[in-house]
Design a protein around this motif. Structure first.
Motif, PDB file in Angstrom:
ATOM      1  N   PRO A  57     -12.523  -6.485 -38.430  1.00 32.41           N
ATOM      2  CA  PRO A  57     -13.659  -6.579 -39.342  1.00 32.41           C
ATOM      3  C   PRO A  57     -14.773  -6.476 -39.017  1.00 32.41           C
ATOM      4  CG  PRO A  57     -11.994  -8.613 -39.709  1.00 32.41           C
ATOM      5  CD  PRO A  57     -11.592  -8.005 -38.510  1.00 32.41           C
ATOM      6  N   ALA A  58     -15.290  -7.081 -37.754  1.00 33.29           N
ATOM      7  CA  ALA A  58     -16.604  -6.676 -37.133  1.00 33.29           C
ATOM      8  C   ALA A  58     -16.835  -5.176 -36.805  1.00 33.29           C
ATOM      9  CB  ALA A  58     -16.896  -7.685 -35.995  1.00 33.29           C
ATOM     10  N   ARG A  59     -15.875  -4.788 -36.209  1.00 31.06           N
ATOM     11  CA  ARG A  59     -15.536  -3.304 -35.858  1.00 31.06           C
ATOM     12  C   ARG A  59     -16.012  -2.391 -36.914  1.00 31.06           C
ATOM     13  NH1 ARG A  59     -13.151  -0.256 -31.395  1.00 31.06           N
ATOM     14  NH2 ARG A  59     -12.304  -2.237 -30.831  1.00 31.06           N
ATOM     15  N   LEU A  60     -15.077  -2.588 -38.244  1.00 31.43           N
ATOM     16  CA  LEU A  60     -15.249  -1.871 -39.198  1.00 31.43           C
ATOM     17  C   LEU A  60     -16.533  -1.790 -40.150  1.00 31.43           C
ATOM     18  CD1 LEU A  60     -11.580  -2.465 -40.601  1.00 31.43           C
ATOM     19  CD2 LEU A  60     -12.483  -0.524 -39.421  1.00 31.43           C
ATOM     20  N   SER A  61     -17.259  -3.371 -39.913  1.00 33.14           N
ATOM     21  CA  SER A  61     -18.493  -3.340 -40.248  1.00 33.14           C
ATOM     22  C   SER A  61     -19.656  -2.532 -39.695  1.00 33.14           C
ATOM     23  CB  SER A  61     -18.778  -4.757 -40.480  1.00 33.14           C
ATOM     24  OG  SER A  61     -18.330  -5.441 -41.257  1.00 33.14           O
ATOM     25  N   VAL A  62     -19.518  -2.484 -38.274  1.00 37.20           N
ATOM     26  CA  VAL A  62     -20.458  -1.656 -37.556  1.00 37.20           C
ATOM     27  C   VAL A  62     -20.298  -0.248 -38.277  1.00 37.20           C
ATOM     28  CG1 VAL A  62     -21.200  -0.909 -35.569  1.00 37.20           C
ATOM     29  CG2 VAL A  62     -20.706  -3.323 -35.811  1.00 37.20           C
ATOM     30  N   GLU A 114       0.995  -0.244 -35.321  1.00 40.84           N
ATOM     31  CA  GLU A 114      -0.432  -0.378 -35.335  1.00 40.84           C
ATOM     32  C   GLU A 114      -1.218  -1.078 -36.259  1.00 40.84           C
ATOM     33  OE1 GLU A 114      -2.058   1.476 -32.543  1.00 40.84           O
ATOM     34  OE2 GLU A 114      -0.063   1.953 -32.303  1.00 40.84           O
ATOM     35  N   VAL A 115      -0.669  -1.261 -37.414  1.00 40.08           N
ATOM     36  CA  VAL A 115      -1.201  -1.965 -38.598  1.00 40.08           C
ATOM     37  C   VAL A 115      -1.190  -3.412 -38.050  1.00 40.08           C
ATOM     38  CG1 VAL A 115      -1.151  -2.671 -40.895  1.00 40.08           C
ATOM     39  CG2 VAL A 115      -0.957  -0.191 -40.482  1.00 40.08           C
ATOM     40  N   GLU A 116      -0.073  -3.768 -37.823  1.00 42.02           N
ATOM     41  CA  GLU A 116       0.403  -5.158 -37.246  1.00 42.02           C
ATOM     42  C   GLU A 116      -0.561  -5.446 -36.351  1.00 42.02           C
ATOM     43  OE1 GLU A 116       4.572  -4.896 -36.448  1.00 42.02           O
ATOM     44  OE2 GLU A 116       5.031  -5.432 -38.750  1.00 42.02           O
ATOM     45  N   ARG A 117      -0.831  -4.665 -35.324  1.00 40.47           N
ATOM     46  CA  ARG A 117      -1.788  -5.079 -34.203  1.00 40.47           C
ATOM     47  C   ARG A 117      -3.210  -5.300 -34.725  1.00 40.47           C
ATOM     48  NH1 ARG A 117      -1.476  -1.578 -28.686  1.00 40.47           N
ATOM     49  NH2 ARG A 117      -0.343  -3.354 -28.242  1.00 40.47           N
ATOM     50  N   VAL A 118      -3.616  -4.265 -35.566  1.00 39.37           N
ATOM     51  CA  VAL A 118      -5.059  -4.488 -36.039  1.00 39.37           C
ATOM     52  C   VAL A 118      -5.025  -5.833 -36.906  1.00 39.37           C
ATOM     53  CG1 VAL A 118      -6.606  -3.777 -37.739  1.00 39.37           C
ATOM     54  CG2 VAL A 118      -5.723  -2.065 -36.300  1.00 39.37           C
ATOM     55  N   ASP A 119      -4.036  -6.104 -37.860  1.00 36.10           N
ATOM     56  CA  ASP A 119      -3.892  -7.356 -38.229  1.00 36.10           C
ATOM     57  C   ASP A 119      -3.836  -8.503 -37.632  1.00 36.10           C
ATOM     58  OD1 ASP A 119      -3.784  -8.582 -40.890  1.00 36.10           O
ATOM     59  OD2 ASP A 119      -1.710  -8.548 -41.275  1.00 36.10           O
ATOM     60  N   ALA A 120      -3.263  -8.675 -36.528  1.00 34.84           N
ATOM     61  CA  ALA A 120      -3.202  -9.815 -35.488  1.00 34.84           C
ATOM     62  C   ALA A 120      -4.655 -10.130 -34.929  1.00 34.84           C
ATOM     63  CB  ALA A 120      -2.344  -9.312 -34.653  1.00 34.84           C
ATOM     64  N   ASP A 121      -5.498  -9.008 -34.954  1.00 36.62           N
ATOM     65  CA  ASP A 121      -6.761  -8.961 -34.334  1.00 36.62           C
ATOM     66  C   ASP A 121      -7.861  -9.370 -35.339  1.00 36.62           C
ATOM     67  OD1 ASP A 121      -8.714  -9.171 -32.371  1.00 36.62           O
ATOM     68  OD2 ASP A 121      -8.517  -7.499 -31.513  1.00 36.62           O
ATOM     69  N   ARG A 122      -8.024 -10.408 -36.066  1.00 37.00           N
ATOM     70  CA  ARG A 122      -8.945 -10.575 -37.243  1.00 37.00           C
ATOM     71  C   ARG A 122     -10.221 -11.013 -36.633  1.00 37.00           C
ATOM     72  NH1 ARG A 122      -4.943 -13.056 -41.985  1.00 37.00           N
ATOM     73  NH2 ARG A 122      -3.363 -11.331 -41.832  1.00 37.00           N
ATOM     74  N   ASP A 123     -10.278 -11.279 -35.298  1.00 35.03           N
ATOM     75  CA  ASP A 123     -11.742 -11.531 -34.798  1.00 35.03           C
ATOM     76  C   ASP A 123     -12.645 -10.476 -34.557  1.00 35.03           C
ATOM     77  OD1 ASP A 123     -11.162 -14.350 -34.968  1.00 35.03           O
ATOM     78  OD2 ASP A 123     -10.425 -14.401 -32.882  1.00 35.03           O
ATOM     79  N   GLU A 124     -11.904  -9.259 -33.892  1.00 35.87           N
ATOM     80  CA  GLU A 124     -12.329  -8.205 -33.546  1.00 35.87           C
ATOM     81  C   GLU A 124     -12.744  -7.067 -34.676  1.00 35.87           C
ATOM     82  OE1 GLU A 124     -11.988  -4.550 -30.562  1.00 35.87           O
ATOM     83  OE2 GLU A 124     -11.214  -6.369 -29.814  1.00 35.87           O
ATOM     84  N   SER A 177      -3.756 -10.535 -45.481  1.00 35.44           N
ATOM     85  CA  SER A 177      -3.004  -9.700 -44.557  1.00 35.44           C
ATOM     86  C   SER A 177      -2.947  -8.292 -44.547  1.00 35.44           C
ATOM     87  CB  SER A 177      -1.266 -10.182 -44.603  1.00 35.44           C
ATOM     88  OG  SER A 177      -0.426  -9.204 -44.154  1.00 35.44           O
ATOM     89  N   LEU A 178      -3.547  -7.572 -43.612  1.00 36.35           N
ATOM     90  CA  LEU A 178      -3.504  -6.045 -43.787  1.00 36.35           C
ATOM     91  C   LEU A 178      -2.215  -5.462 -43.993  1.00 36.35           C
ATOM     92  CD1 LEU A 178      -5.354  -3.562 -43.473  1.00 36.35           C
ATOM     93  CD2 LEU A 178      -5.058  -3.689 -41.166  1.00 36.35           C
ATOM     94  N   HIS A 196     -11.136  -2.640 -47.633  1.00 34.93           N
ATOM     95  CA  HIS A 196     -10.955  -3.747 -48.558  1.00 34.93           C
ATOM     96  C   HIS A 196     -10.760  -4.942 -47.457  1.00 34.93           C
ATOM     97  CE1 HIS A 196      -9.991  -6.238 -51.901  1.00 34.93           C
ATOM     98  NE2 HIS A 196      -8.951  -6.751 -51.489  1.00 34.93           N
ATOM     99  N   TRP A 197      -9.942  -4.880 -46.467  1.00 38.70           N
ATOM    100  CA  TRP A 197      -9.535  -5.862 -45.329  1.00 38.70           C
ATOM    101  C   TRP A 197     -11.100  -6.297 -44.909  1.00 38.70           C
ATOM    102  CZ3 TRP A 197      -8.932  -5.818 -39.925  1.00 38.70           C
ATOM    103  CH2 TRP A 197      -8.291  -6.889 -39.526  1.00 38.70           C
ATOM    104  N   GLN A 198     -11.719  -5.336 -44.479  1.00 42.51           N
ATOM    105  CA  GLN A 198     -12.858  -5.581 -43.775  1.00 42.51           C
ATOM    106  C   GLN A 198     -13.868  -6.498 -44.789  1.00 42.51           C
ATOM    107  OE1 GLN A 198     -15.926  -2.999 -44.533  1.00 42.51           O
ATOM    108  NE2 GLN A 198     -17.098  -4.812 -43.756  1.00 42.51           N
ATOM    109  N   GLN A 199     -13.861  -6.036 -46.123  1.00 44.91           N
ATOM    110  CA  GLN A 199     -14.991  -6.614 -47.121  1.00 44.91           C
ATOM    111  C   GLN A 199     -14.325  -8.173 -47.300  1.00 44.91           C
ATOM    112  OE1 GLN A 199     -14.303  -3.974 -49.961  1.00 44.91           O
ATOM    113  NE2 GLN A 199     -16.443  -2.856 -49.588  1.00 44.91           N
ATOM    114  N   LEU A 200     -13.211  -8.439 -47.086  1.00 42.05           N
ATOM    115  CA  LEU A 200     -12.470  -9.797 -46.955  1.00 42.05           C
ATOM    116  C   LEU A 200     -12.852 -10.508 -45.928  1.00 42.05           C
ATOM    117  CD1 LEU A 200      -9.293  -8.937 -49.152  1.00 42.05           C
ATOM    118  CD2 LEU A 200     -11.296 -10.209 -49.897  1.00 42.05           C
TER     119      LEU A 200
END
Length: 164
Positions: A66-71, A54-64, A136-137, A127-131
């Motif tokens: 961080p934006a989702r987490l910011s919202v 699951e973490v690898e899947r999120v890490d691979a989707d760096r476009d979506e 790499s997550l 932290h990853w979202q802030q970056l």
């Protein structure tokens, strides 16, 4: 969100809050992975091992992501719904840890392991979202789990620049 992603969800808010339309099934598989993780893994490591894909899947989707987490960080109302929706996932994980350790689900240890393990991805995701997903997550998570497993030692302070 990916094109067409909303078609799988009842509302736009659900599309934001539920990362995948098969989230419940994924939660069951992750909990089962805790139980079936290699015997030499500690309960904490078994949880981290189960979450790895699951973490690898999120890490691979760096476009979506961080934006989702910011919202979610900027809007507490949807975030509170996430907490309510995660209750079933949490119960499954505590039950899986209890099965793995041979303890009862009402013993505090499985719940403690779950809460400690759950804190690692939450801290790393923030932290990853802030970056902006710049690191790499997966590496952040691996480091967090090693830190927790090692007794959470205080990391060395960054070298200070010249004082003004």
């Amino acid at each position: 969100m990916r094109d067409g992603a909303r078609n799988y969800f009842a509302t736009k808010e659900d599309a934001l809050l539920l990362p995948y339309p098969d989230q419940a099934e994924r939660s069951v598989l992750v909990a089962e992975a805790v139980v079936t993780a290699p015997d030499e893994l500690t309960p904490l490591d078994a949880v981290a091992h189960a979450w790895r894909a699951e973490v690898e899947r999120v890490d691979a989707d760096r476009d979506e992501w961080p934006a989702r987490l910011s919202v979610l960080a900027d809007h507490p109302s949807p975030a509170s719904r996430v907490i309510a929706m995660e209750a079933g996932d949490q119960r499954r994980m505590v039950e899986a840890i209890a099965r793995r350790t041979g303890l009862a689900t009402d013993d505090p240890y499985p719940t403690l392991v779950h809460h400690v393990a759950d804190g690692a991805p939450r801290a790393c995701l923030r932290h990853w979202q802030q970056l902006g997903g710049a690191r790499s997550l997966v590496e952040l998570m691996d480091h967090a789990v090693r830190s927790v497993a090692g007794g959470l030692p205080v990391p060395p302070a960054p070298k200070a620049g010249p004082r003004r």
